[in-house]
Scaffold this motif. Structure first.
Motif, PDB file in Angstrom:
ATOM      1  N   VAL A  12      29.549   5.955   1.561  1.00 16.86           N
ATOM      2  CA  VAL A  12      28.498   4.983   1.898  1.00 16.86           C
ATOM      3  C   VAL A  12      27.994   4.235   0.677  1.00 16.86           C
ATOM      4  CG1 VAL A  12      26.183   4.729   2.878  1.00 16.86           C
ATOM      5  CG2 VAL A  12      27.820   6.271   3.955  1.00 16.86           C
ATOM      6  N   ALA A  13      27.836   4.942  -0.426  1.00 20.18           N
ATOM      7  CA  ALA A  13      27.273   4.322  -1.625  1.00 20.18           C
ATOM      8  C   ALA A  13      28.132   3.173  -2.140  1.00 20.18           C
ATOM      9  CB  ALA A  13      27.083   5.373  -2.717  1.00 20.18           C
ATOM     10  N   SER A  14      29.443   3.249  -1.923  1.00 16.86           N
ATOM     11  CA  SER A  14      30.334   2.229  -2.468  1.00 16.86           C
ATOM     12  C   SER A  14      30.485   1.010  -1.553  1.00 16.86           C
ATOM     13  CB  SER A  14      31.720   2.826  -2.723  1.00 16.86           C
ATOM     14  OG  SER A  14      32.392   3.068  -1.499  1.00 16.86           O
ATOM     15  N   LEU A  15      30.042   1.109  -0.295  1.00 12.89           N
ATOM     16  CA  LEU A  15      30.223   0.017   0.662  1.00 12.89           C
ATOM     17  C   LEU A  15      29.269  -1.138   0.363  1.00 12.89           C
ATOM     18  CD1 LEU A  15      30.406   2.073   3.973  1.00 12.89           C
ATOM     19  CD2 LEU A  15      32.331   0.980   2.779  1.00 12.89           C
ATOM     20  N   THR A  16      29.745  -2.353   0.572  1.00 18.55           N
ATOM     21  CA  THR A  16      28.872  -3.522   0.414  1.00 18.55           C
ATOM     22  C   THR A  16      28.137  -3.862   1.709  1.00 18.55           C
ATOM     23  OG1 THR A  16      30.665  -5.044   0.978  1.00 18.55           O
ATOM     24  CG2 THR A  16      30.363  -4.515  -1.352  1.00 18.55           C
ATOM     25  N   ALA A  17      28.697  -3.465   2.862  1.00 15.93           N
ATOM     26  CA  ALA A  17      28.085  -3.809   4.143  1.00 15.93           C
ATOM     27  C   ALA A  17      28.656  -2.934   5.245  1.00 15.93           C
ATOM     28  CB  ALA A  17      28.316  -5.290   4.472  1.00 15.93           C
ATOM     29  N   ILE A  18      27.913  -2.846   6.363  1.00 19.23           N
ATOM     30  CA  ILE A  18      28.371  -2.149   7.566  1.00 19.23           C
ATOM     31  C   ILE A  18      28.247  -3.115   8.735  1.00 19.23           C
ATOM     32  CG2 ILE A  18      27.991  -0.226   9.150  1.00 19.23           C
ATOM     33  CD1 ILE A  18      26.820   1.324   6.744  1.00 19.23           C
ATOM     34  N   ASP A  19      29.385  -3.515   9.277  1.00 20.12           N
ATOM     35  CA  ASP A  19      29.423  -4.425  10.419  1.00 20.12           C
ATOM     36  C   ASP A  19      29.208  -3.607  11.686  1.00 20.12           C
ATOM     37  OD1 ASP A  19      30.081  -6.215  12.463  1.00 20.12           O
ATOM     38  OD2 ASP A  19      31.735  -7.115  11.349  1.00 20.12           O
ATOM     39  N   MET A  20      28.123  -3.866  12.389  1.00 17.53           N
ATOM     40  CA  MET A  20      27.742  -3.064  13.550  1.00 17.53           C
ATOM     41  C   MET A  20      28.400  -3.514  14.851  1.00 17.53           C
ATOM     42  SD  MET A  20      25.661  -0.561  12.813  1.00 17.53           S
ATOM     43  CE  MET A  20      24.966  -0.236  14.431  1.00 17.53           C
ATOM     44  N   HIS A  21      29.278  -4.519  14.809  1.00 18.14           N
ATOM     45  CA  HIS A  21      29.736  -5.076  16.094  1.00 18.14           C
ATOM     46  C   HIS A  21      31.154  -5.637  15.977  1.00 18.14           C
ATOM     47  CE1 HIS A  21      28.112  -6.616  20.072  1.00 18.14           C
ATOM     48  NE2 HIS A  21      29.347  -7.113  20.037  1.00 18.14           N
ATOM     49  N   VAL A  22      32.147  -4.755  16.194  1.00 16.49           N
ATOM     50  CA  VAL A  22      33.555  -5.152  16.119  1.00 16.49           C
ATOM     51  C   VAL A  22      34.276  -4.655  17.374  1.00 16.49           C
ATOM     52  CG1 VAL A  22      35.724  -4.861  14.858  1.00 16.49           C
ATOM     53  CG2 VAL A  22      33.571  -5.164  13.602  1.00 16.49           C
ATOM     54  N   HIS A  23      34.968  -5.575  18.049  1.00 16.66           N
ATOM     55  CA  HIS A  23      35.675  -5.242  19.281  1.00 16.66           C
ATOM     56  C   HIS A  23      37.130  -4.875  19.010  1.00 16.66           C
ATOM     57  CE1 HIS A  23      32.738  -6.560  22.402  1.00 16.66           C
ATOM     58  NE2 HIS A  23      32.296  -7.326  21.421  1.00 16.66           N
ATOM     59  N   ILE A  24      37.590  -3.823  19.661  1.00 20.77           N
ATOM     60  CA  ILE A  24      39.020  -3.514  19.717  1.00 20.77           C
ATOM     61  C   ILE A  24      39.524  -4.114  21.026  1.00 20.77           C
ATOM     62  CG2 ILE A  24      40.773  -1.716  19.748  1.00 20.77           C
ATOM     63  CD1 ILE A  24      39.197  -1.876  17.113  1.00 20.77           C
TER      64      ILE A  24
END
Length: 297
Positions: A12-24
C-alpha cells in the motif's frame, strides 16, 4: 478442485492511487458481461477505446501505473436474462494478481434468499472484499424492504458496497433506454438504506447527475456513505461536487475511473486540472480508499 481464495498482497505504501471502480467485461472463455445491444450502446456513449481487456491485461495496466484497482462485474441475470461473468473467476484472477487487484463480488437482489447465500459464499470461499450493485441495470429499488435482509447480511459481513447512481451509459440512446429505469439510481433511495443500516458502508458510484445535490447532502449527512468519482472525466464534474470535495467531503470522495470505459491515464490528466488543495488530492487518490477498505497496517 479447491478455489484459490483471495488474500491481500498490496504494498500500500508504494501505490500512487487506488481505483475504486474497474469493470471486468469479459471472462477467460470470451463470455461478455452484458447482452450485445447494451455493450454496443455503452461503447458508443463512452467512446471506449478498448471495451473488453482481459483481467490479466487490466492488472498489467495498473501495475505499470503503480496503482491498485477494485475489480468487479454486475450480476443482473434476472433483469437482463443474461448470465454474468464468473465472479469466482474474477476473484481467482485477482488472487493471481493480488499485488494490484482487489475483487468485489456481485449478487442479483431479485434472487432473494439465494443472493444472501451467494454473498456469504463469495466472501467465505473466494475472499471478495466488497460488493457491486447497479439498481437500474438489475431492475430494483434498493430502499424496498424486500431487499433489507440482503443489506443486513452485508452489514454483518462488514464489507462495503458500490451502488451505481445517476445517469446511465447502459442503454443510452436506445428506444426506451432498453427498458432501463433511471429512477432506481436516484441516490435518495440509498439514503434510506444508509439510515436503516448505519454500519453498512455505501459507496455511491459516479457523479450522480441529475441528482448531484442530493448525493452531496447524503455523503455529508451520513458517515457511512461515500462517493466515487468514476464514469465522468473530471473536467465535466459538477461544480458543487468539486467544491465540496475540497472541503466537507474531502474524506468521503474516492478515485474511480470506470475503466475500460475511461482510462486511468485520461482521468488523471483531467484530475490534475481541478482546483483542489494539495492536501486533498492524496486523500481522494488513495488515503480514503485505504481507510474504507481496511488496507492500513
Amino acid at each position: 478442485m479447491a478455489s484459490t481464495r483471495y488474500e491481500l498482497g498490496l504494498d500500500v505504501a508504494s501505490l500512487t492511487a487506488i481505483d475504486m471502480h474497474v469493470h471486468i467485461e469479459i471472462d477467460g472463455h470470451g463470455h461478455v458481461s452484458l447482452p450485445q445491444d447494451l455493450m454496443d450502446a455503452s461503447s458508443k456513449y463512452f467512446k471506449a477505446e478498448e471495451r473488453t481487456p482481459s483481467l490479466d491485461a487490466i492488472a498489467a495496466t495498473y501495475r505499470e501505473l503503480n496503482m491498485a484497482a477494485v475489480v468487479f462485474t454486475v450480476d443482473a441475470r434476472t433483469r437482463l436474462k443474461h448470465e454474468p461473468n464468473s465472479i469466482e473467476e474474477i476473484a481467482e484472477g485477482a488472487a493471481r494478481n493480488n499485488d494490484v487487484l482487489i475483487p468485489f463480488g456481485s449478487v442479483d437482489p431479485l434472487t432473494g434468499a439465494d443472493a444472501i447465500d451467494r454473498a456469504k459464499q463469495l466472501v467465505e470461499d473466494y475472499g471478495v472484499r466488497g460488493f457491486k450493485f447497479h439498481p437500474s441495470l438489475q431492475g430494483f429499488n434498493p430502499s424496498d424492504q424486500r431487499y433489507y435482509p440482503l443489506w443486513e447480511a452485508l452489514q454483518q459481513l462488514g464489507l462495503p458496497a458500490v451502488f451505481h447512481t445517476g445517469q446511465n451509459g447502459m442503454g443510452a440512446g436506445t428506444p426506451g433506454g432498453s427498458g432501463i429505469k433511471l429512477g432506481y439510481s436516484n441516490p435518495l433511495l440509498l439514503d434510506e438504506v444508509a439510515a436503516d443500516f448505519p454500519q453498512f458502508q455505501i459507496i455511491m458510484a459516479h457523479p450522480s447527475v441529475p441528482w448531484q445535490d442530493e448525493a452531496n447532502s447524503i455523503a455529508t449527512h451520513k458517515s457511512n456513505v461515500f462517493i466515487d468519482l468514476s464514469g465522468w472525466s473530471p473536467k465535466y464534474f459538477p461544480e458543487s461536487l468539486v467544491k465540496l470535495s475540497n472541503s466537507v467531503l474531502q474524506d468521503k470522495v474516492l478515485f474511480g475511473t470506470d475503466y475500460p470505459l475511461i482510462t486511468p491515464q485520461k482521468w488523471m490528466s483531467a484530475f490534475a486540472d481541478l482546483p483542489l488543495k494539495d492536501a486533498v488530492r492524496p486523500k481522494i487518490l488513495k488515503e480514503n480508499a485505504v481507510r474504507l477498505l481496511g488496507l492500513g497496517s
